[in-house]
Design a protein around this motif. Structure first.
Motif: not given
Length: 474
Positions: A365-387
């Motif tokens: 439950x503490x580790x993001x499973x692969x399908x959740x990680x893929x969804x977050x990757x689609x949303x964020x695209x890259x490290x969210x820290x600006x630049x």
């Protein structure tokens, strides 16, 4: 030893008088950009002439200290064991510098035949260019290192002479092309050596393979030394992986996606890490991705997993201590490491109660499973820290609200952070919050005194949606 005045000494006095105003800063600080760059070029030309003098003098000292002179060996007459030591004592340079000058001077010195006839230098074209100040010692050394060994291997002298002339022309520039840097001369010289003697110019592969190595030392003061000699193809592969992680855009520094107001909170953030630190962080990203690769070798029947242990008591303390299982010595690390590794699948957190009972073992439950990680990757695209443009595949997923505080392992509570920003998110001053499942970020006060929240840039999908909403008539 008394230093008597020579023609060079008198020229030095005149030079000191000429450059004194500039060395005091008046001429340099007051120069416009064009003049400043012209001064840099002129100073380098002057330095080349001085280097030429140094080499020619060193070569003569070496010649007068050759063994066949018997009792007249200059170095021994002056109480030194070698020409190198004599140069070192007279000039006060390091022994390495003295040896380097002697080595560089050897192929540039005019030769004398057995009959006393004057002969050109081994690298006569290079000698002329060095003495005129047209090329520096870096370029001269590069040409000598590439071409001198060819003479011992029987390569045709005319071909070597043609290569030398071509390299000098490249280093000094011709009417058809401008002069190239010493680094470019080095590459060109190696190519010429490969062309003239492919077998001899290539490194000894068997010897190289015997010398390959990699060792990891013991931790001292929070740092573990690593040393090694990599084969060229291994080093090149590692370099490509690091280059992929250190996207060139990262050097531009963070920029914000404007919302309803322009950013006026001071200068943009410049990444404070050195290049060496950035390469270290890139290597951590490489290892993180490799450990989770499906083709990675197994260890104990499972993917190689780093285990970080902590007690409940230490986990609750801001200055707590955790331990890396299997590390040399104690493997002690700050408790922040244990908090962050709970988000990474290649790292497992183990929490132990005061009585020794295991109360948490990296629960799924503490580790993001692969399908959740893929969804977050689609949303964020890259490290969210600006630049910071480290791509999603190299990032870790961070719990915005820590799991220990009840934060869910869900897309609405996970964001992408690169290894560096994940490790420093609690101390660098960046703040993250989720607004309807989308991450917003606030810069440290020294970047944005107004402390405004802004939406992150996100993936190309989100950027396209934002442009569509902002378009006239949308």
């Amino acid at each position: 030893m008394t230093h008597r005045r020579t023609e060079i000494g008198e020229a030095l006095d005149a030079l000191r008088i000429a450059v004194a105003p500039m060395l005091e800063g008046r001429g340099i600080r007051g120069a416009d950009d064009d003049r400043l760059l012209d001064m840099a070029a002129d100073a380098e030309s002057l330095g080349r002439l001085i280097d030429a003098l140094r080499l020619d003098i060193a070569g003569e000292i070496g010649h007068r200290s050759r063994p066949e002179r018997g009792d007249e060996i200059l170095a021994r007459v002056r109480g030194c064991r070698s020409a190198s030591e004599l140069i070192e004592r007279v000039t006060l340079v390091s022994s390495a510098t003295a040896r380097r000058r002697l080595k560089a001077a050897s192929p540039l010195r005019l030769r004398i035949s057995l009959t006393g006839e004057s002969l050109p230098a081994t690298l006569d074209h290079v000698r002329a260019a060095v003495l005129s100040g047209e090329i520096g010692t870096d370029a001269a050394d590069a040409i000598a290192d590439a071409l001198i060994p060819l003479r011992d291997r029987g390569v045709d002298a005319d071909e070597i002479d043609a290569a030398e002339q071509a390299l000098v022309d490249a280093a000094t520039g011709t009417s058809a092309s401008p002069a190239v840097s010493a680094d470019e001369v080095t590459i060109m010289a190696k190519v010429w050596a490969l062309h003239l003697d492919p077998d001899g110019a290539l490194p000894d592969r068997d010897r190289a393979e015997r010398r390959r190595s990699l060792s990891i030392g013991r931790e001292r003061d929070g740092i573990v030394p690593m040393r090694g000699d990599l084969l060229p193809e291994v080093a090149a592969q590692l370099q490509r992986m690091i280059d992929a992680y250190l996207n060139p855009r990262v050097t531009a520094g963070p920029t914000f996606v404007p919302d309803d107001a322009a950013f006026d909170g001071g200068d943009p953030l410049i990444d404070p890490r050195t290049q060496a630190q950035r390469r270290h962080d890139a290597l951590s990203g490489v290892l993180h991705v490799a450990a989770g690769a499906k083709d990675a070798p197994l260890l104990g029947g499972a993917a190689p997993t780093l285990v970080v242990t902590a007690s409940e008591e230490q986990l609750a303390r801001p200055d707590g201590v955790a331990f890396i299982a299997g590390a040399h010595d104690t493997g002690a690390v700050p408790i922040s490491v244990a908090r962050h590794v709970g988000c990474a699948g290649a790292v497992q957190r183990l929490v132990i109660a005061t009585d020794g009972r295991i109360v948490e073992l990296g629960s799924p439950q503490r580790i993001f499973p692969a399908h959740t990680r893929r969804a977050i990757a689609v949303r964020d695209g890259e490290c969210i820290i600006p630049g910071c443009h480290v791509p999603a595949a190299w990032c870790e997923v961070h719990h915005v609200r820590p799991a220990a505080q009840g934060g869910p392992t869900h897309t609405d509570n996970g964001v992408l952070l690169c290894w560096h920003h994940h490790r420093t998110i609690d101390t660098a001053g960046w703040e993250i919050r989720m607004v309807h499942g989308v991450p917003w970020i606030r810069a440290p006060r020294w970047i944005d005194p107004a402390q405004r929240w802004r939406t992150t840039a996100g993936s190309p999908h989100r950027r396209l949606s934002a442009l569509s909403r902002a378009a006239p008539g949308a």
